[in-house]
Design a protein around this motif. Structure first.
Motif, PDB file in Angstrom:
ATOM      1  N   ARG A  28     -31.395 -54.891  18.799  1.00 51.01           N
ATOM      2  CA  ARG A  28     -30.814 -54.367  19.848  1.00 51.01           C
ATOM      3  C   ARG A  28     -30.478 -55.272  21.112  1.00 51.01           C
ATOM      4  O   ARG A  28     -31.047 -55.998  21.305  1.00 51.01           O
ATOM      5  N   ILE A  29     -29.412 -55.076  21.779  1.00 52.70           N
ATOM      6  CA  ILE A  29     -28.951 -55.677  22.962  1.00 52.70           C
ATOM      7  C   ILE A  29     -29.902 -55.380  24.170  1.00 52.70           C
ATOM      8  O   ILE A  29     -29.778 -54.054  24.144  1.00 52.70           O
ATOM      9  N   VAL A  30     -30.383 -56.297  24.677  1.00 53.11           N
ATOM     10  CA  VAL A  30     -31.101 -56.061  25.907  1.00 53.11           C
ATOM     11  C   VAL A  30     -30.103 -56.457  27.215  1.00 53.11           C
ATOM     12  O   VAL A  30     -30.433 -55.630  28.286  1.00 53.11           O
ATOM     13  N   PRO A  53     -32.595 -50.467  25.474  1.00 49.43           N
ATOM     14  CA  PRO A  53     -32.162 -50.438  23.864  1.00 49.43           C
ATOM     15  C   PRO A  53     -32.857 -49.017  23.398  1.00 49.43           C
ATOM     16  O   PRO A  53     -32.308 -49.004  22.380  1.00 49.43           O
ATOM     17  N   GLY A  54     -33.634 -48.441  23.952  1.00 50.06           N
ATOM     18  CA  GLY A  54     -34.190 -47.240  23.247  1.00 50.06           C
ATOM     19  C   GLY A  54     -35.286 -47.425  22.478  1.00 50.06           C
ATOM     20  O   GLY A  54     -35.900 -46.450  21.712  1.00 50.06           O
ATOM     21  N   VAL A  55     -35.554 -48.597  22.309  1.00 47.09           N
ATOM     22  CA  VAL A  55     -36.712 -48.938  21.453  1.00 47.09           C
ATOM     23  C   VAL A  55     -37.674 -50.061  21.980  1.00 47.09           C
ATOM     24  O   VAL A  55     -37.017 -50.788  23.106  1.00 47.09           O
ATOM     25  N   PRO A  56     -38.928 -50.218  22.153  1.00 51.49           N
ATOM     26  CA  PRO A  56     -39.865 -50.925  22.648  1.00 51.49           C
ATOM     27  C   PRO A  56     -39.297 -52.450  22.472  1.00 51.49           C
ATOM     28  O   PRO A  56     -38.966 -52.819  21.528  1.00 51.49           O
ATOM     29  N   ILE A  57     -39.299 -53.460  23.443  1.00 56.20           N
ATOM     30  CA  ILE A  57     -38.795 -54.655  23.394  1.00 56.20           C
ATOM     31  C   ILE A  57     -40.142 -55.428  22.749  1.00 56.20           C
ATOM     32  O   ILE A  57     -41.350 -55.527  23.564  1.00 56.20           O
ATOM     33  N   PRO A  58     -40.232 -56.137  21.545  1.00 56.00           N
ATOM     34  CA  PRO A  58     -41.465 -56.672  20.999  1.00 56.00           C
ATOM     35  C   PRO A  58     -41.641 -57.834  21.821  1.00 56.00           C
ATOM     36  O   PRO A  58     -41.181 -58.487  22.401  1.00 56.00           O
ATOM     37  N   ARG A  77     -28.800 -49.629  31.254  1.00 58.19           N
ATOM     38  CA  ARG A  77     -28.014 -48.506  31.265  1.00 58.19           C
ATOM     39  C   ARG A  77     -27.962 -48.148  29.603  1.00 58.19           C
ATOM     40  O   ARG A  77     -28.353 -49.171  28.661  1.00 58.19           O
ATOM     41  N   PRO A  78     -27.382 -46.783  29.382  1.00 61.46           N
ATOM     42  CA  PRO A  78     -27.428 -46.397  28.191  1.00 61.46           C
ATOM     43  C   PRO A  78     -26.714 -47.493  27.147  1.00 61.46           C
ATOM     44  O   PRO A  78     -25.378 -48.138  27.649  1.00 61.46           O
ATOM     45  N   PRO A  79     -27.099 -47.934  25.929  1.00 54.10           N
ATOM     46  CA  PRO A  79     -26.554 -48.776  25.023  1.00 54.10           C
ATOM     47  C   PRO A  79     -25.009 -48.583  24.687  1.00 54.10           C
ATOM     48  O   PRO A  79     -24.319 -49.335  24.358  1.00 54.10           O
ATOM     49  N   THR A  80     -24.802 -47.187  24.489  1.00 49.48           N
ATOM     50  CA  THR A  80     -23.474 -46.935  24.343  1.00 49.48           C
ATOM     51  C   THR A  80     -22.362 -47.054  25.279  1.00 49.48           C
ATOM     52  O   THR A  80     -21.520 -47.944  25.057  1.00 49.48           O
ATOM     53  N   GLU A  81     -22.794 -47.165  26.644  1.00 51.44           N
ATOM     54  CA  GLU A  81     -22.112 -47.362  27.778  1.00 51.44           C
ATOM     55  C   GLU A  81     -21.740 -49.079  27.671  1.00 51.44           C
ATOM     56  O   GLU A  81     -20.666 -49.811  27.622  1.00 51.44           O
ATOM     57  N   VAL A  82     -23.116 -49.757  27.564  1.00 47.78           N
ATOM     58  CA  VAL A  82     -22.913 -51.288  27.684  1.00 47.78           C
ATOM     59  C   VAL A  82     -22.224 -51.882  26.436  1.00 47.78           C
ATOM     60  O   VAL A  82     -21.423 -52.745  26.734  1.00 47.78           O
ATOM     61  N   SER A  83     -22.531 -51.522  24.925  1.00 48.15           N
ATOM     62  CA  SER A  83     -21.687 -51.895  24.008  1.00 48.15           C
ATOM     63  C   SER A  83     -20.269 -51.716  24.251  1.00 48.15           C
ATOM     64  O   SER A  83     -19.260 -52.599  24.026  1.00 48.15           O
ATOM     65  N   THR A  84     -19.814 -50.548  24.729  1.00 48.14           N
ATOM     66  CA  THR A  84     -18.452 -50.045  24.693  1.00 48.14           C
ATOM     67  C   THR A  84     -17.824 -51.098  25.960  1.00 48.14           C
ATOM     68  O   THR A  84     -16.808 -51.738  25.580  1.00 48.14           O
ATOM     69  N   GLU A  85     -18.514 -51.337  26.970  1.00 45.02           N
ATOM     70  CA  GLU A  85     -17.907 -52.063  27.915  1.00 45.02           C
ATOM     71  C   GLU A  85     -17.725 -53.413  27.657  1.00 45.02           C
ATOM     72  O   GLU A  85     -16.725 -54.338  27.748  1.00 45.02           O
ATOM     73  N   ILE A  86     -18.687 -54.088  26.702  1.00 46.09           N
ATOM     74  CA  ILE A  86     -18.596 -55.498  26.396  1.00 46.09           C
ATOM     75  C   ILE A  86     -17.557 -55.376  25.430  1.00 46.09           C
ATOM     76  O   ILE A  86     -16.799 -56.487  25.507  1.00 46.09           O
ATOM     77  N   ALA A  87     -17.331 -54.851  24.578  1.00 49.57           N
ATOM     78  CA  ALA A  87     -16.171 -54.903  23.518  1.00 49.57           C
ATOM     79  C   ALA A  87     -15.177 -54.711  24.253  1.00 49.57           C
ATOM     80  O   ALA A  87     -13.891 -55.345  23.996  1.00 49.57           O
ATOM     81  N   VAL A  88     -14.774 -53.752  25.305  1.00 49.61           N
ATOM     82  CA  VAL A  88     -13.463 -53.714  26.145  1.00 49.61           C
ATOM     83  C   VAL A  88     -13.399 -54.894  26.820  1.00 49.61           C
ATOM     84  O   VAL A  88     -12.234 -55.591  26.798  1.00 49.61           O
ATOM     85  N   ALA A  89     -14.325 -55.686  27.372  1.00 47.66           N
ATOM     86  CA  ALA A  89     -14.129 -56.988  28.028  1.00 47.66           C
ATOM     87  C   ALA A  89     -13.677 -58.076  27.262  1.00 47.66           C
ATOM     88  O   ALA A  89     -12.950 -58.824  27.468  1.00 47.66           O
ATOM     89  N   LEU A 116     -22.236 -51.350  18.352  1.00 46.47           N
ATOM     90  CA  LEU A 116     -21.090 -50.096  18.610  1.00 46.47           C
ATOM     91  C   LEU A 116     -21.084 -49.225  17.262  1.00 46.47           C
ATOM     92  O   LEU A 116     -20.944 -47.903  17.709  1.00 46.47           O
ATOM     93  N   ARG A 117     -21.407 -49.723  16.224  1.00 47.12           N
ATOM     94  CA  ARG A 117     -21.492 -48.784  15.200  1.00 47.12           C
ATOM     95  C   ARG A 117     -22.903 -47.627  15.212  1.00 47.12           C
ATOM     96  O   ARG A 117     -22.497 -46.609  14.974  1.00 47.12           O
ATOM     97  N   ARG A 118     -23.815 -48.178  15.669  1.00 48.60           N
ATOM     98  CA  ARG A 118     -24.948 -47.321  15.995  1.00 48.60           C
ATOM     99  C   ARG A 118     -24.832 -46.324  16.956  1.00 48.60           C
ATOM    100  O   ARG A 118     -25.420 -45.142  16.820  1.00 48.60           O
ATOM    101  N   HIS A 119     -24.319 -46.815  18.186  1.00 46.97           N
ATOM    102  CA  HIS A 119     -24.379 -45.985  19.428  1.00 46.97           C
ATOM    103  C   HIS A 119     -23.039 -45.375  19.807  1.00 46.97           C
ATOM    104  O   HIS A 119     -23.031 -44.187  20.382  1.00 46.97           O
ATOM    105  N   ALA A 120     -21.985 -45.935  19.489  1.00 38.14           N
ATOM    106  CA  ALA A 120     -20.722 -45.459  19.801  1.00 38.14           C
ATOM    107  C   ALA A 120     -19.756 -44.746  18.671  1.00 38.14           C
ATOM    108  O   ALA A 120     -18.685 -44.440  18.989  1.00 38.14           O
ATOM    109  N   GLY A 121     -20.064 -45.114  17.665  1.00 33.82           N
ATOM    110  CA  GLY A 121     -19.419 -44.773  16.135  1.00 33.82           C
ATOM    111  C   GLY A 121     -18.006 -45.585  16.185  1.00 33.82           C
ATOM    112  O   GLY A 121     -16.961 -44.977  15.676  1.00 33.82           O
TER     113      GLY A 121
END
Length: 240
Positions: A28-30, A53-58, A77-89, A116-121
Motif C-alpha cells: 500500500r501507499i503510505v 494504508p489501513g494495514v500495519p506498516i511492517p 488520509r483515506p487511501p481512496t482519497e489519496v490514490s484518486t488525487e494522485i491519479a488526477v494530478a 485505485l483498483r482496491r480502494h476506488a474501483g
C-alpha cells in the motif's frame, strides 16, 4: 520549451511513493509526492500526500522511510482519497504533455494502479482518459547508456555516480527531486543517445530498452538456477 531545446531543459514532473513493502500487487501507499519544475533552476511546485494504508506498516518498511502507524493514524488520509488525487494530478501532467520522471516506474505506477483498483474501483488508465503519460525512468536510461557498468543502480547509487545531491533519501519528496535532477543530468550528458529524442520517442524507446534489460536479467537468473521471474512490462504492469 522553445523549439530548439531538448526535453531535459524543459518542464518536468517527478513522482515518488513510500509504501508498506515491495509487492506491487499487495502493498500500500503510505506517502507520495509530485514535483513540477518548468526549467532547470525554476521554482518547484510540490504536492504531497500521507495516507493511512489501513494495514500495519511492517518493521522493514518503517525502517526505510521512518513513517509510523501512529503518524498515519493521526495525520494520514483515506487511501481512496489519496490514490484518486494522485491519479488526477498525474493525468493533469499527461494532458499538459509534461514528461513524468519515475525512478523504477513499473513499481510506483503499478502500485498506484492497484491502489485505485482496491480502494476506488478505478484504474490509472481510467483517470488518464486517453492522455498518455510520457514517463522518464532514470534506471532504464542509465542501464541503456552505461550497460556494462558494475554495481547497483538504486537512486542513491545513481545520484552518487552522476553527482546529484540526494538529501533525505526515502522521503518521497526528496527522492522525487533527486530523480528529476538526475534525468536532467542524464539527458545533458548523453545528449546524442537521449537528449535529442522527443518525450514521446523517449517513452517508446524505454519500453523496448526495459524489455531487453529484463530479458538479460532473466537469462542471468536462469543460468544461476534462480526461480525469480522478471516482468518485461514498462512503465505499468498489466493487471492479472
Amino acid at each position: 520549451m522553445n523549439q530548439n531545446s531538448q526535453w531535459y531543459e524543459g518542464p518536468l514532473a517527478s513522482f515518488d511513493t513510500e509504501t508498506t513493502g515491495v509487492d506491487v500487487e499487495q502493498d500500500r501507499i503510505v506517502s507520495a509526492a509530485l514535483l513540477v519544475q518548468s526549467a532547470p533552476g525554476a521554482p518547484v511546485q510540490r504536492s504531497s500526500w500521507l495516507a493511512d494504508p489501513g494495514v500495519p506498516i511492517p518493521d522493514g518498511a518503517r525502517a526505510v522511510h521512518g513513517i509510523t502507524d501512529e503518524q498515519v493514524r493521526a495525520h494520514g488520509r483515506p487511501p481512496t482519497e489519496v490514490s484518486t488525487e494522485i491519479a488526477v494530478a498525474l493525468a493533469a501532467q499527461a494532458r499538459a504533455g509534461v514528461p513524468l520522471v519515475v525512478m523504477n516506474a513499473p513499481y510506483d505506477l503499478t502500485l498506484l494502479d492497484r491502489e485505485l483498483r482496491r480502494h476506488a474501483g478505478s484504474t490509472l488508465a481510467a483517470h488518464l482518459a486517453g492522455a498518455e503519460l510520457l514517463v522518464v525512468d532514470p534506471r532504464v536510461l542509465d542501464k541503456h547508456v552505461d550497460r556494462y557498468r558494475k554495481g547497483r543502480r538504486t537512486l542513491t547509487d545513481l545520484c552518487a555516480h552522476y553527482g546529484v545531491e540526494l538529501a533525505g533519501a526515502h522521503d518521497a519528496g526528496a527522492d522525487a527531486w533527486a530523480a528529476l535532477q538526475l534525468v536532467r543530468v542524464l539527458g545533458g550528458r548523453h545528449r546524442t543517445a537521449l537528449g535529442e529524442l522527443s518525450p514521446a520517442e523517449l517513452h517508446l524507446r524505454q519500453t523496448a530498452w526495459h524489455a531487453a534489460q529484463a530479458r538479460g536479467l532473466q537469462a542471468w537468473f536462469d543460468r544461476s538456477g534462480t526461480q525469480e521471474r522478471v516482468d518485461r512490462s514498462w512503465p505499468l504492469r498489466p493487471a492479472a
